[in-house]
Design a protein around this motif. Structure first.
Motif, PDB file in Angstrom:
ATOM      1  N   SER A  80       0.791  -1.301  -0.223  1.00  0.00           N
ATOM      2  CA  SER A  80      -0.078   0.075  -0.101  1.00  0.00           C
ATOM      3  C   SER A  80       0.909   1.142  -0.070  1.00  0.00           C
ATOM      4  O   SER A  80       1.972   1.162   0.039  1.00  0.00           O
ATOM      5  N   SER A  81       0.263   2.074   0.054  1.00  0.00           N
ATOM      6  CA  SER A  81       0.950   3.658   0.205  1.00  0.00           C
ATOM      7  C   SER A  81       0.529   4.605   1.069  1.00  0.00           C
ATOM      8  O   SER A  81      -0.790   4.332   1.778  1.00  0.00           O
ATOM      9  N   ILE A  82       1.056   5.571   1.679  1.00  0.00           N
ATOM     10  CA  ILE A  82       0.530   6.397   2.486  1.00  0.00           C
ATOM     11  C   ILE A  82       1.081   7.990   2.148  1.00  0.00           C
ATOM     12  O   ILE A  82       2.026   8.307   1.576  1.00  0.00           O
ATOM     13  N   GLU A  83      -0.358   8.654   1.791  1.00  0.00           N
ATOM     14  CA  GLU A  83       0.034  10.144   1.328  1.00  0.00           C
ATOM     15  C   GLU A  83       0.216  11.247   2.619  1.00  0.00           C
ATOM     16  O   GLU A  83       0.156  10.987   3.599  1.00  0.00           O
ATOM     17  N   ARG A  84       0.570  12.143   1.971  1.00  0.00           N
ATOM     18  CA  ARG A  84       0.959  13.470   2.631  1.00  0.00           C
ATOM     19  C   ARG A  84       1.909  13.242   3.938  1.00  0.00           C
ATOM     20  O   ARG A  84       1.381  13.582   4.992  1.00  0.00           O
ATOM     21  N   VAL A  85       2.876  12.546   3.885  1.00  0.00           N
ATOM     22  CA  VAL A  85       3.777  12.437   4.683  1.00  0.00           C
ATOM     23  C   VAL A  85       4.787  13.712   4.945  1.00  0.00           C
ATOM     24  O   VAL A  85       5.357  14.106   3.925  1.00  0.00           O
ATOM     25  N   ARG A  86       4.552  14.281   5.932  1.00  0.00           N
ATOM     26  CA  ARG A  86       5.451  15.584   6.092  1.00  0.00           C
ATOM     27  C   ARG A  86       6.893  15.483   6.094  1.00  0.00           C
ATOM     28  O   ARG A  86       7.320  14.501   6.691  1.00  0.00           O
ATOM     29  N   ILE A  87       7.425  16.470   5.264  1.00  0.00           N
ATOM     30  CA  ILE A  87       8.942  16.467   5.225  1.00  0.00           C
ATOM     31  C   ILE A  87       9.494  17.588   6.244  1.00  0.00           C
ATOM     32  O   ILE A  87       8.884  18.483   6.572  1.00  0.00           O
ATOM     33  N   LEU A  88      10.495  17.278   7.025  1.00  0.00           N
ATOM     34  CA  LEU A  88      11.108  17.939   7.978  1.00  0.00           C
ATOM     35  C   LEU A  88      12.318  18.445   7.432  1.00  0.00           C
ATOM     36  O   LEU A  88      13.249  17.897   6.988  1.00  0.00           O
ATOM     37  N   GLY A  89      12.553  19.677   7.811  1.00  0.00           N
ATOM     38  CA  GLY A  89      13.805  20.321   7.233  1.00  0.00           C
ATOM     39  C   GLY A  89      14.660  20.701   8.543  1.00  0.00           C
ATOM     40  O   GLY A  89      14.492  20.711   9.749  1.00  0.00           O
ATOM     41  N   PRO A  90      15.946  21.179   8.233  1.00  0.00           N
ATOM     42  CA  PRO A  90      16.570  21.397   7.088  1.00  0.00           C
ATOM     43  C   PRO A  90      16.952  19.938   6.301  1.00  0.00           C
ATOM     44  O   PRO A  90      16.974  19.019   6.728  1.00  0.00           O
ATOM     45  N   VAL A  91      17.419  20.262   4.984  1.00  0.00           N
ATOM     46  CA  VAL A  91      17.872  18.859   4.304  1.00  0.00           C
ATOM     47  C   VAL A  91      19.015  17.985   4.976  1.00  0.00           C
ATOM     48  O   VAL A  91      19.692  18.634   5.787  1.00  0.00           O
ATOM     49  N   ARG A  92      19.136  16.931   4.732  1.00  0.00           N
ATOM     50  CA  ARG A  92      20.199  16.149   5.431  1.00  0.00           C
ATOM     51  C   ARG A  92      21.223  15.525   4.437  1.00  0.00           C
ATOM     52  O   ARG A  92      20.811  15.605   3.277  1.00  0.00           O
ATOM     53  N   LYS A  93      22.167  14.807   4.839  1.00  0.00           N
ATOM     54  CA  LYS A  93      23.061  14.216   3.848  1.00  0.00           C
ATOM     55  C   LYS A  93      22.442  12.714   3.171  1.00  0.00           C
ATOM     56  O   LYS A  93      22.892  12.567   2.104  1.00  0.00           O
ATOM     57  N   ALA A  94      21.479  12.380   4.001  1.00  0.00           N
ATOM     58  CA  ALA A  94      20.989  10.982   3.683  1.00  0.00           C
ATOM     59  C   ALA A  94      19.581  10.999   3.796  1.00  0.00           C
ATOM     60  O   ALA A  94      19.138  11.353   4.856  1.00  0.00           O
ATOM     61  N   THR A  95      18.765  10.582   2.898  1.00  0.00           N
ATOM     62  CA  THR A  95      17.293  10.686   2.937  1.00  0.00           C
ATOM     63  C   THR A  95      16.989   9.519   3.844  1.00  0.00           C
ATOM     64  O   THR A  95      17.346   8.467   3.759  1.00  0.00           O
ATOM     65  N   GLN A  96      15.933   9.835   4.807  1.00  0.00           N
ATOM     66  CA  GLN A  96      15.552   8.808   5.908  1.00  0.00           C
ATOM     67  C   GLN A  96      14.072   9.173   6.166  1.00  0.00           C
ATOM     68  O   GLN A  96      13.357  10.316   6.071  1.00  0.00           O
ATOM     69  N   VAL A  97      13.341   7.923   6.173  1.00  0.00           N
ATOM     70  CA  VAL A  97      11.785   8.029   6.638  1.00  0.00           C
ATOM     71  C   VAL A  97      11.422   7.406   7.826  1.00  0.00           C
ATOM     72  O   VAL A  97      11.930   6.196   8.027  1.00  0.00           O
ATOM     73  N   GLU A  98      10.678   7.820   8.749  1.00  0.00           N
ATOM     74  CA  GLU A  98      10.385   7.272   9.806  1.00  0.00           C
ATOM     75  C   GLU A  98       8.933   7.039   9.937  1.00  0.00           C
ATOM     76  O   GLU A  98       8.200   8.053   9.796  1.00  0.00           O
ATOM     77  N   VAL A  99       8.493   5.748  10.241  1.00  0.00           N
ATOM     78  CA  VAL A  99       7.230   5.408  10.329  1.00  0.00           C
ATOM     79  C   VAL A  99       6.764   4.474  11.725  1.00  0.00           C
ATOM     80  O   VAL A  99       7.641   4.382  12.252  1.00  0.00           O
ATOM     81  N   SER A 100       5.737   4.283  12.031  1.00  0.00           N
ATOM     82  CA  SER A 100       5.356   3.530  13.320  1.00  0.00           C
ATOM     83  C   SER A 100       5.240   2.070  12.555  1.00  0.00           C
ATOM     84  O   SER A 100       5.253   2.046  11.349  1.00  0.00           O
ATOM     85  N   PHE A 101       5.159   1.207  13.564  1.00  0.00           N
ATOM     86  CA  PHE A 101       4.996  -0.250  13.086  1.00  0.00           C
ATOM     87  C   PHE A 101       3.670  -0.626  12.448  1.00  0.00           C
ATOM     88  O   PHE A 101       3.660  -1.244  11.553  1.00  0.00           O
ATOM     89  N   THR A 102       2.566   0.310  12.911  1.00  0.00           N
ATOM     90  CA  THR A 102       1.363   0.322  12.345  1.00  0.00           C
ATOM     91  C   THR A 102       1.388   0.344  10.971  1.00  0.00           C
ATOM     92  O   THR A 102       0.949  -0.019  10.042  1.00  0.00           O
ATOM     93  N   ASP A 103       2.221   1.880  10.508  1.00  0.00           N
ATOM     94  CA  ASP A 103       2.408   2.191   9.180  1.00  0.00           C
ATOM     95  C   ASP A 103       3.102   0.974   8.484  1.00  0.00           C
ATOM     96  O   ASP A 103       2.625   0.904   7.339  1.00  0.00           O
ATOM     97  N   ALA A 104       4.029   0.584   8.938  1.00  0.00           N
ATOM     98  CA  ALA A 104       4.961  -0.519   8.242  1.00  0.00           C
ATOM     99  C   ALA A 104       3.901  -1.740   7.921  1.00  0.00           C
ATOM    100  O   ALA A 104       4.360  -2.388   6.912  1.00  0.00           O
ATOM    101  N   MET A 105       3.148  -2.153   8.747  1.00  0.00           N
ATOM    102  CA  MET A 105       2.293  -3.262   8.413  1.00  0.00           C
ATOM    103  C   MET A 105       1.241  -2.945   7.217  1.00  0.00           C
ATOM    104  O   MET A 105       1.129  -3.598   6.231  1.00  0.00           O
ATOM    105  N   LYS A 106       0.855  -1.394   7.234  1.00  0.00           N
ATOM    106  CA  LYS A 106       0.026  -1.244   6.116  1.00  0.00           C
ATOM    107  C   LYS A 106       1.079  -1.146   4.763  1.00  0.00           C
ATOM    108  O   LYS A 106       0.268  -1.473   3.690  1.00  0.00           O
ATOM    109  N   LEU A 107       2.070  -0.595   4.696  1.00  0.00           N
ATOM    110  CA  LEU A 107       2.868  -0.732   3.633  1.00  0.00           C
ATOM    111  C   LEU A 107       3.517  -1.907   3.281  1.00  0.00           C
ATOM    112  O   LEU A 107       3.650  -1.957   2.116  1.00  0.00           O
ATOM    113  N   GLY A 108       3.394  -2.967   4.210  1.00  0.00           N
ATOM    114  CA  GLY A 108       4.117  -4.259   3.609  1.00  0.00           C
ATOM    115  C   GLY A 108       5.519  -4.235   3.751  1.00  0.00           C
ATOM    116  O   GLY A 108       5.978  -4.952   3.180  1.00  0.00           O
TER     117      GLY A 108
END
Length: 289
Positions: A80-108
């Motif tokens: 699945s997918s999750i829309e409108r995931v907020r971006i936090l700034g400023p930019v970093r040297k490596a892209t990172q996404v933080e989710v909950s375990f509930t989100d992870a199960m939805k995404l597979g």
């Protein structure tokens, strides 16, 4: 943010509401609930939003120099997918996404439980913006709960950077958070961060105030229906085994246990997804004799 300032703010708010000030617990710690979000490296900002694009600030965050951006992305996994995931700034040297375990199960997906910034060998994820998409082979994590504090706070509380403590929430649904990591930096403002699953588990709302408790503290239990933190006598590393006493061990339990070995009683039911999650996170499930 020191104890005196916290008490002053709460006192002013209660005064405006016509209520008498409530005595805050000694060594109070503000609690913040961190929803799913993404940090982007500069080149990925341009892929997702267009050449030369720069993030725009929506609101300041509690930690100095950090902000919630106006921009959001969609994150997509195998299921699945999750829309409108907020971006936090400023930019970093490596892209990172933080989710909950509930989100992870939805995404597979099966992200590891990690300290923010520690993404080596973590899970892959696809980010989709208005101008393009980015697939990262590693960078998706479930963030380890932690407490930000300045060196002056660490000295006042008697803790050190990298130390693990226990946080107990004594509200209408009491809950304990084990292995909460202390993070000390001169840029930090005192605040504990937990994700939405952890907050929901303890009925913890944004802006709750906890208390950092010393082992010999005789005033334990006087917090106003909020969170308490119990610190170990001296700096320790994360325990290697955890004794699980419930009758059913689920994948959610696996994700919330930081120890590498999980000891279960004879007759404990272990779900298939729990075994898969344990293998994915490099953990072992051992039957006690």
């Amino acid at each position: 943010m020191n104890q005196q300032l916290i008490e002053q703010i709460v006192g002013e708010i209660l005064g405006q509401l016509g209520k008498s000030p409530v005595q805050l617990p000694e060594r109070a710690v503000p609690i913040a609930v961190s929803a799913r979000h993404a940090h982007l490296q500069p080149e990925h900002v341009e892929v997702l939003f267009g050449a030369g694009y720069e993030l725009t600030q929506r609101s300041e965050l509690s930690q100095p120099g950090q902000f919630a951006a106006n921009e959001t992305v969609m994150i997509a996994g195998p299921k699945s997918s999750i829309e409108r995931v907020r971006i936090l700034g400023p930019v970093r040297k490596a892209t990172q996404v933080e989710v909950s375990f509930t989100d992870a199960m939805k995404l597979g997906v099966k992200p590891p439980l990690r300290e923010s910034g520690n993404i080596e060998g973590s899970a892959p994820i696809t980010l989709i913006g208005p101008k393009g998409s980015v697939h990262i082979n590693e960078g998706l994590i479930i963030a380890q709960s932690h407490i930000h504090m300045a060196p002056t706070d660490a000295s006042r509380f008697g803790v050190v950077d990298g130390e693990y403590v226990t946080v107990e929430a004594d509200g209408i649904r009491p809950i304990a958070f084990r292995n909460v990591r202390i993070r000390v930096n001169e840029r930090y403002r005192l605040e504990m961060h937990i994700d939405t699953d952890e907050a929901n588990g303890g009925f913890i709302t944004q802006g709750s105030i906890g208390r950092l408790v010393k082992p010999n503290d005789t005033t334990s239990g006087q917090a106003v229906g909020v969170t308490e933190t119990v610190i170990t006598p001296e700096p320790v590393s994360v325990p290697q085994s955890f004794e699980f006493t419930k009758r059913l061990l689920s994948a959610e339990d696996i994700a919330l246990i930081s120890e590498q070995e999980i000891l279960v009683n004879k007759g404990t039911i272990v779900t298939a997804l729990a075994r898969d999650t344990a293998r994915e996170l490099g953990k072992t499930i051992t039957n006690r004799k």
